[in-house]
Scaffold this motif. Sequence first.
Motif, PDB file in Angstrom:
ATOM      1  N   ASN A 386      31.159  -5.954  54.748  1.00 53.67           N
ATOM      2  CA  ASN A 386      32.023  -5.058  55.531  1.00 53.67           C
ATOM      3  C   ASN A 386      31.705  -3.603  55.212  1.00 53.67           C
ATOM      4  N   TYR A 390      30.556  -1.249  58.193  1.00 52.63           N
ATOM      5  CA  TYR A 390      31.434  -0.199  58.702  1.00 52.63           C
ATOM      6  C   TYR A 390      31.115   1.169  58.085  1.00 52.63           C
ATOM      7  N   ASP A 414      33.350   2.383  50.315  1.00 54.22           N
ATOM      8  CA  ASP A 414      32.358   2.918  51.264  1.00 54.22           C
ATOM      9  C   ASP A 414      32.863   4.247  51.810  1.00 54.22           C
ATOM     10  N   VAL A 419      39.869   2.721  58.041  1.00 55.26           N
ATOM     11  CA  VAL A 419      40.783   1.950  58.895  1.00 55.26           C
ATOM     12  C   VAL A 419      42.009   2.811  59.161  1.00 55.26           C
ATOM     13  N   ILE A 427      44.516  -6.153  58.901  1.00 58.03           N
ATOM     14  CA  ILE A 427      43.088  -6.482  58.790  1.00 58.03           C
ATOM     15  C   ILE A 427      42.837  -7.781  58.026  1.00 58.03           C
ATOM     16  N   TYR A 432      41.506 -11.054  63.066  1.00 61.99           N
ATOM     17  CA  TYR A 432      41.880  -9.701  63.451  1.00 61.99           C
ATOM     18  C   TYR A 432      40.678  -8.783  63.388  1.00 61.99           C
ATOM     19  N   LYS A 433      40.500  -8.033  64.457  1.00 67.01           N
ATOM     20  CA  LYS A 433      39.417  -7.048  64.466  1.00 67.01           C
ATOM     21  C   LYS A 433      39.999  -5.762  64.991  1.00 67.01           C
ATOM     22  N   VAL A 434      39.678  -4.667  64.296  1.00 65.12           N
ATOM     23  CA  VAL A 434      40.198  -3.380  64.755  1.00 65.12           C
ATOM     24  C   VAL A 434      39.554  -3.046  66.098  1.00 65.12           C
ATOM     25  N   GLY A 444      31.206  -9.364  64.099  1.00 65.72           N
ATOM     26  CA  GLY A 444      31.820 -10.170  63.029  1.00 65.72           C
ATOM     27  C   GLY A 444      32.801 -11.135  63.664  1.00 65.72           C
ATOM     28  N   SER A 445      33.178 -12.152  62.907  1.00 65.42           N
ATOM     29  CA  SER A 445      34.080 -13.159  63.483  1.00 65.42           C
ATOM     30  C   SER A 445      35.539 -12.790  63.255  1.00 65.42           C
ATOM     31  N   GLY A 446      35.791 -11.732  62.436  1.00 63.18           N
ATOM     32  CA  GLY A 446      37.180 -11.407  62.113  1.00 63.18           C
ATOM     33  C   GLY A 446      37.740 -12.346  61.061  1.00 63.18           C
ATOM     34  N   GLY A 448      36.142 -12.591  57.775  1.00 62.51           N
ATOM     35  CA  GLY A 448      35.695 -12.185  56.438  1.00 62.51           C
ATOM     36  C   GLY A 448      36.844 -11.869  55.495  1.00 62.51           C
ATOM     37  N   LEU A 449      37.733 -10.968  55.905  1.00 56.57           N
ATOM     38  CA  LEU A 449      38.818 -10.553  55.010  1.00 56.57           C
ATOM     39  C   LEU A 449      39.844 -11.672  54.831  1.00 56.57           C
ATOM     40  N   SER A 473      36.715   3.475  52.969  1.00 57.26           N
ATOM     41  CA  SER A 473      37.715   2.505  52.476  1.00 57.26           C
ATOM     42  C   SER A 473      37.390   2.106  51.047  1.00 57.26           C
TER      43      SER A 473
HETATM   44  P1  ADP Z   1      34.881  -8.822  60.726  1.00 56.86           P
HETATM   45  O1  ADP Z   1      34.054 -10.031  60.788  1.00 56.86           O
HETATM   46  O2  ADP Z   1      35.323  -8.323  62.054  1.00 56.86           O
HETATM   47  O3  ADP Z   1      34.311  -7.764  59.847  1.00 56.86           O
HETATM   48  P2  ADP Z   1      36.859  -8.986  58.659  1.00 56.86           P
HETATM   49  O4  ADP Z   1      37.975  -9.941  58.473  1.00 56.86           O
HETATM   50  O5  ADP Z   1      35.859  -8.899  57.595  1.00 56.86           O
HETATM   51  O6  ADP Z   1      36.236  -9.323  60.074  1.00 56.86           O
HETATM   52  O7  ADP Z   1      37.507  -7.584  58.877  1.00 56.86           O
HETATM   53  C1  ADP Z   1      38.577  -7.400  59.745  1.00 56.86           C
HETATM   54  C2  ADP Z   1      38.597  -5.996  60.313  1.00 56.86           C
HETATM   55  O8  ADP Z   1      38.895  -5.064  59.281  1.00 56.86           O
HETATM   56  C3  ADP Z   1      37.254  -5.583  60.820  1.00 56.86           C
HETATM   57  O9  ADP Z   1      37.111  -5.927  62.175  1.00 56.86           O
HETATM   58  C4  ADP Z   1      37.267  -4.091  60.641  1.00 56.86           C
HETATM   59  O10 ADP Z   1      37.838  -3.447  61.741  1.00 56.86           O
HETATM   60  C5  ADP Z   1      38.162  -3.876  59.458  1.00 56.86           C
HETATM   61  N1  ADP Z   1      37.393  -3.604  58.222  1.00 56.86           N
HETATM   62  C6  ADP Z   1      37.041  -4.472  57.277  1.00 56.86           C
HETATM   63  N2  ADP Z   1      36.363  -3.882  56.264  1.00 56.86           N
HETATM   64  C7  ADP Z   1      36.239  -2.579  56.610  1.00 56.86           C
HETATM   65  C8  ADP Z   1      35.650  -1.433  55.992  1.00 56.86           C
HETATM   66  N3  ADP Z   1      35.021  -1.505  54.821  1.00 56.86           N
HETATM   67  N4  ADP Z   1      35.749  -0.243  56.654  1.00 56.86           N
HETATM   68  C9  ADP Z   1      36.374  -0.169  57.814  1.00 56.86           C
HETATM   69  N5  ADP Z   1      36.954  -1.185  58.451  1.00 56.86           N
HETATM   70  C10 ADP Z   1      36.894  -2.397  57.860  1.00 56.86           C
END
Ligand code: ADP
Length: 486
Positions: A386, A390, A414, A419, A427, A432-434, A444-446, A448-449, A473
């Motif tokens: 991430n 990002y 980073d 965000v 997030i 969830y994807k911003v 991304g699949s949304g 990861g987090l 972030s």
């Molecule tokens: P994705 O596969 O979309 O990255 P994640 O679950 O990893 O899915 O992240 C969810 C959302 O959180 C991302 O779509 C992104 O908008 C935001 N996000 C995650 N990590 C970061 C980061 N380091 N900087 C900015 N936004 C982030």
Amino acid sequence: MSIRFHIVVIMTLFCLVLFLAIWLFQIVFLDDFYRSVKTNAIRDTSKKIVETLPNIEFDANMEMSEFLLQMNSISIQNDACALIANVSTGFSMGANTKRDGCPVSNLSSLSVQSLWNLAMVNQGQWTAYLPEDGFFNLESMNKHYNKHEQQVLIYASTAYDQNHEKVLVVLSTIIKPIHIITDTLKQQLLNVIVIILFCSLLVSFILAKLIANPIRKINEQAKRLAEGNYEPVFNGTGYREIEELSQTLNYAATELSKVDKLRQELIANVSHDLRTPLTMISGYGEVIRDIPNENTPENVQIIIDEANRLSSMVNNLLDISKLQSGNEELMLETVNFTQMIDDIVNRYQKMMESREFEICFDWDQEVEAEIDVTRINQVLYNLLNNAINYSHDSRLVEVKQSVIDGWVRIDVVDHGIGVKEEDLPYIWQRYYKVDKEHKRTVTGSGLGLSIVQTILEKHHFEYGVSSEYGKGSDFYFILPCQTISK
Ligand code: ADP
């Protein structure tokens, strides 16, 4: 069974039981109760008279004695007449004998002796009924026992005076026929039961309406919910329980609508994300097949990369469903945690050199920690991915390790897009994807987090994020550790 029917049945049964109990006590057993109450009263009166007996001298001169006065007052009080007879001498005294129904006022010595004998074989007491107009005659006792006629209850008990002389105490009282009362009661009871039944039916209908109507209303609204209308429209009123049920259902409707929205987003996102590498793979494949000069290692590498991306996406989906189903146990082991992070960062650094990325690891002392290595690796990979994805124009990602009092905190920092504050709480949610529009190059699949969160929570590690939109972030997690002394 509907509530209305249930309440009507219960109320009707209740009325019938009530009616039966009243009928039994007021009509069927009334005569027996009345007789037993009268018998008990006469028995008590006899006891009271016997208790005063040893205090007097029992002979002919005692006629106007204190005892006679006492006996008179006790008999009057208890609506009885009494006779006390010396069994040996035949001498007897009466009390309250002028009243109606007192066949014992003149008993012969023979009768006294017979009564004494009868009482003696029956633990010192004897009870019998006599027709009111009948003479005292042992043969006729109990023979004309007719509940519809007025009767006299005779009660004889044995006693001894101060000189140990045998004394017979005989009491009699009137037993009134109560069939007239029971006949009246029967008629009244029948009227009462009709009225009670009518009232209880009315009450049960009103009650059932009051309870069943809001439930029926909620049921109608719930049917709409089942059809996919997630508007929170439950508004049952009247009872606290119904109001609570409405609130719960409204909450469920809101949550369901969220899940449904996420599901739709996921389908859109996943299908979009899967389509991109698939298009690339088939596109490059066709180019290599059709144009001989295009069969270059670079083009084949693109196909391999896209295939890898596809498989990592599918793995992520499998991981999250496995982790969140709760079927997977952690494989905990104690490892050199600092070394592990250093290895991962070095690997990333090498991979990113071509993109002029700098990934650095900042630490001051080596620590070891008890973790599921594969899962925590996954956490670090996801956070680093991430951070790189990002980062946009910024080309620096920092991993920091700080140790305080047996705890180690890892920050993945980073300096990318960051965000927005309003997006921060969401997030971590699955799918969830911003950036929902997919305008960005990063796909991304949304998940990861959400994977990171599930793994850290399974380990019971504290975690969080601080981020500033446009500046970058800082994702962190904290776990217990031990420093490695060298
Ligand atoms: P994705 O596969 O979309 O990255 P994640 O679950 O990893 O899915 O992240 C969810 C959302 O959180 C991302 O779509 C992104 O908008 C935001 N996000 C995650 N990590 C970061 C980061 N380091 N900087 C900015 N936004 C982030």
